[in-house]
Design a protein around this motif. Structure first.
Motif, PDB file in Angstrom:
ATOM      1  N   PHE A 160      64.031  41.061  42.870  1.00 45.00           N
ATOM      2  CA  PHE A 160      63.028  41.697  42.635  1.00 45.00           C
ATOM      3  C   PHE A 160      61.916  41.954  43.822  1.00 45.00           C
ATOM      4  CE2 PHE A 160      64.385  39.367  38.890  1.00 45.00           C
ATOM      5  CZ  PHE A 160      65.100  40.068  38.120  1.00 45.00           C
ATOM      6  N   HIS A 161      61.084  42.653  43.866  1.00 49.29           N
ATOM      7  CA  HIS A 161      60.369  43.073  45.089  1.00 49.29           C
ATOM      8  C   HIS A 161      59.001  43.495  44.654  1.00 49.29           C
ATOM      9  CE1 HIS A 161      64.678  44.464  46.290  1.00 49.29           C
ATOM     10  NE2 HIS A 161      64.242  44.075  47.394  1.00 49.29           N
ATOM     11  N   MET A 162      57.947  42.884  45.230  1.00 48.84           N
ATOM     12  CA  MET A 162      56.655  43.091  44.943  1.00 48.84           C
ATOM     13  C   MET A 162      56.455  44.663  44.907  1.00 48.84           C
ATOM     14  SD  MET A 162      53.727  41.513  47.227  1.00 48.84           S
ATOM     15  CE  MET A 162      53.259  42.881  48.366  1.00 48.84           C
ATOM     16  N   TYR A 163      57.049  45.419  45.826  1.00 48.92           N
ATOM     17  CA  TYR A 163      56.657  46.893  45.748  1.00 48.92           C
ATOM     18  C   TYR A 163      57.046  47.498  44.511  1.00 48.92           C
ATOM     19  CZ  TYR A 163      61.827  47.422  47.384  1.00 48.92           C
ATOM     20  OH  TYR A 163      62.920  47.453  47.514  1.00 48.92           O
ATOM     21  N   GLU A 164      58.146  47.059  43.715  1.00 47.67           N
ATOM     22  CA  GLU A 164      58.597  47.203  42.387  1.00 47.67           C
ATOM     23  C   GLU A 164      57.300  47.458  41.401  1.00 47.67           C
ATOM     24  OE1 GLU A 164      62.858  46.650  41.438  1.00 47.67           O
ATOM     25  OE2 GLU A 164      62.542  45.171  43.150  1.00 47.67           O
ATOM     26  N   GLY A 165      56.273  46.595  41.647  1.00 52.28           N
ATOM     27  CA  GLY A 165      55.244  46.625  40.931  1.00 52.28           C
ATOM     28  C   GLY A 165      55.125  45.197  40.003  1.00 52.28           C
ATOM     29  N   HIS A 166      56.190  44.397  40.255  1.00 51.92           N
ATOM     30  CA  HIS A 166      55.994  43.146  39.542  1.00 51.92           C
ATOM     31  C   HIS A 166      55.114  42.247  40.412  1.00 51.92           C
ATOM     32  CE1 HIS A 166      60.406  44.296  37.881  1.00 51.92           C
ATOM     33  NE2 HIS A 166      60.665  44.279  39.431  1.00 51.92           N
ATOM     34  N   SER A 167      54.539  41.303  39.592  1.00 52.86           N
ATOM     35  CA  SER A 167      53.819  40.226  40.082  1.00 52.86           C
ATOM     36  C   SER A 167      54.402  39.346  40.787  1.00 52.86           C
ATOM     37  CB  SER A 167      52.925  39.514  38.987  1.00 52.86           C
ATOM     38  OG  SER A 167      53.940  38.902  37.986  1.00 52.86           O
ATOM     39  N   VAL A 190      59.116  30.350  49.414  1.00 52.74           N
ATOM     40  CA  VAL A 190      57.963  29.471  49.074  1.00 52.74           C
ATOM     41  C   VAL A 190      58.046  28.910  47.624  1.00 52.74           C
ATOM     42  CG1 VAL A 190      55.403  29.693  48.578  1.00 52.74           C
ATOM     43  CG2 VAL A 190      56.292  30.915  50.479  1.00 52.74           C
ATOM     44  N   ILE A 191      58.516  29.552  46.709  1.00 51.88           N
ATOM     45  CA  ILE A 191      58.636  29.052  45.209  1.00 51.88           C
ATOM     46  C   ILE A 191      59.619  27.898  45.544  1.00 51.88           C
ATOM     47  CG2 ILE A 191      59.672  29.321  42.968  1.00 51.88           C
ATOM     48  CD1 ILE A 191      56.402  29.781  43.414  1.00 51.88           C
ATOM     49  N   PRO A 231      53.031  33.672  45.598  1.00 53.93           N
ATOM     50  CA  PRO A 231      53.481  33.531  44.113  1.00 53.93           C
ATOM     51  C   PRO A 231      52.855  32.310  43.725  1.00 53.93           C
ATOM     52  CG  PRO A 231      55.083  32.990  45.705  1.00 53.93           C
ATOM     53  CD  PRO A 231      53.948  33.689  46.534  1.00 53.93           C
ATOM     54  N   LEU A 232      52.245  31.203  44.713  1.00 56.49           N
ATOM     55  CA  LEU A 232      51.669  30.054  43.938  1.00 56.49           C
ATOM     56  C   LEU A 232      50.220  30.175  43.593  1.00 56.49           C
ATOM     57  CD1 LEU A 232      53.234  27.582  46.565  1.00 56.49           C
ATOM     58  CD2 LEU A 232      53.969  27.776  44.045  1.00 56.49           C
ATOM     59  N   PHE A 233      49.572  31.485  44.000  1.00 61.75           N
ATOM     60  CA  PHE A 233      48.087  31.618  43.649  1.00 61.75           C
ATOM     61  C   PHE A 233      48.028  31.394  41.994  1.00 61.75           C
ATOM     62  CE2 PHE A 233      45.040  34.841  42.424  1.00 61.75           C
ATOM     63  CZ  PHE A 233      44.098  34.591  43.382  1.00 61.75           C
ATOM     64  N   GLY A 234      46.818  30.832  41.874  1.00 65.18           N
ATOM     65  CA  GLY A 234      46.340  30.618  40.371  1.00 65.18           C
ATOM     66  C   GLY A 234      46.545  28.999  40.207  1.00 65.18           C
ATOM     67  N   THR A 238      58.348  38.095  40.230  1.00 66.28           N
ATOM     68  CA  THR A 238      59.528  38.452  41.530  1.00 66.28           C
ATOM     69  C   THR A 238      60.206  37.099  41.707  1.00 66.28           C
ATOM     70  OG1 THR A 238      57.837  39.913  42.627  1.00 66.28           O
ATOM     71  CG2 THR A 238      59.418  38.997  44.063  1.00 66.28           C
ATOM     72  N   THR A 239      59.442  36.044  41.555  1.00 69.50           N
ATOM     73  CA  THR A 239      60.194  34.625  42.056  1.00 69.50           C
ATOM     74  C   THR A 239      60.567  33.814  40.667  1.00 69.50           C
ATOM     75  OG1 THR A 239      57.982  33.750  41.821  1.00 69.50           O
ATOM     76  CG2 THR A 239      58.554  34.417  44.118  1.00 69.50           C
ATOM     77  N   PHE A 240      60.404  34.567  39.285  1.00 75.45           N
ATOM     78  CA  PHE A 240      60.691  33.954  38.214  1.00 75.45           C
ATOM     79  C   PHE A 240      61.976  33.257  38.005  1.00 75.45           C
ATOM     80  CE2 PHE A 240      62.431  33.973  33.870  1.00 75.45           C
ATOM     81  CZ  PHE A 240      61.299  33.648  33.035  1.00 75.45           C
TER      82      PHE A 240
END
Ligand SMILES: O=P(O)(O)O[C@H]1O[C@H](CO)[C@@H](O)[C@H]1O
Ligand SMILES: Nc1nc2[nH]cnc2c(=O)[nH]1
Length: 291
Positions: A87-94, A228-229, A148-151, A98-100
């Motif tokens: 999954f890529h960020m540009y596809e619109g996934h958060s 990162v994840i 992806p660690l934001f939050g 993306t890293t799920f």
């Protein structure tokens, strides 16, 4: 894209539990296949395979060359799970979507993550068809807060402030270079720095020159958030870029890149990448953390 989207520990656990109820495989190694590199799953024996659309909580692949299938199986005595499509960020996934899968893999007992990607080269010594073992990355979206660690931090996965120095395992990197020699492809093998940009457009010439000046060897639109994840939750990481094109850096150069060309070079070199990854997995030391 909702960069503030949060996924709870329970959500990852539910997906991991569902997968555990559907397959007897308990993977030690996870492999993420880059554009056109889905064949990396072909060597797995006793396969159990799931369409992403059937896996609760999984995002969907939308990019050509990313089949959207999760394949479990045995590879040279190790149990593996292979993502045929990322999954890529540009596809619109958060970024957390993306890293799920990476956190789900951790909950399945995975110890090592292998990330692969198709990338454009900035370094003059890297030609299309070459393989660059990733020794470090520049996470451009991460540098400006798209991480992806934001939050709120999930302490069950890892610490608030994870270190990223040495994130690509040195032992696995030298093992891969050694395997390249033994496969007779040393002339294709390099080590270098990968940079993730947001995409989906390829680089302008000024952007390419900037990246080159900054010390980036190869550029793509993925990988860094997954790494990162993975590091945050204590996985060992190995990464490689298959160089599919040269990034145009000169205003005199009339070459142009497109995704079809990227996929064509990936497929031409996919057998070599498959041999390299298979041998690397075979030599890996794993514990048996089956859960
Ligand atoms: O990084 P992977 O998934 O290999 O894909 C690379 O290839 C695509 C561009 O052709 C982009 O998605 C880029 O990131
Ligand atoms: N950003 C970027 N991604 C790629 N993926 C494959 N080739 C390229 C490239 O030249 N630039």
């Amino acid at each position: 894209m909702n960069s503030k989207e949060q996924i709870s520990h329970d959500d990852y656990q539910k997906t991991a539990d569902w997968l555990k109820s559907q397959t007897k495989h308990r993977p030690q190694v996870a492999i993420i296949c880059g554009s056109g590199l889905g064949v990396l799953a072909d060597n797995l024996k006793c396969q159990d395979s799931f369409a992403y659309s059937d896996i609760p909580g999984f995002p969907q692949s939308t990019v050509q060359g990313h089949a959207g299938r999760l394949v479990f199986g045995e590879l040279k005595g190790k149990t593996c799970v292979c993502m045929q499509g990322r999954f890529h960020m540009y596809e619109g996934h958060s970024l957390c979507k993306t890293t799920f899968p990476v956190r789900v893999f951790k909950l399945l007992g995975v110890e090592t993550l292998i990330v692969t990607n198709a990338a454009g080269s900035l370094a003059d010594g890297l030609r299309p068809g070459d393989i660059m073992i990733i020794k470090d990355h520049v996470n451009f979206p991460g540098l400006v807060g798209m991480n992806p660690l934001f939050g709120p931090n999930d302490d069950k996965f890892g610490p608030r402030f994870p270190a990223m120095s040495g994130c690509y395992d040195k032992g696995l990197r030298s093992s891969a270079m050694e395997i390249g020699k033994q496969l007779g492809v040393s002339e294709l093998m390099h080590e270098g720095v990968y940079a993730m940009v947001g995409g989906p457009n390829f680089e302008s010439i000024a952007e390419a020159r900037l990246l080159h000046r900054l010390g980036v060897d190869a550029v793509g639109m993925s990988t860094a958030p997954e790494v990162v994840i993975a590091i945050h939750c204590g996985l060992k990481v190995f990464g490689l870029s298959l160089i599919t094109n040269k990034v145009v850096k000169s205003y005199e150069d009339s070459d142009s890149v497109n995704h079809e060309g990227v996929l064509e070079v990936s497929r031409l070199r996919s057998q070599t990448v498959q041999q390299l990854v298979t041998e690397l997995v075979s030599r890996m030391e794993t514990n048996n953390n089956a859960v």
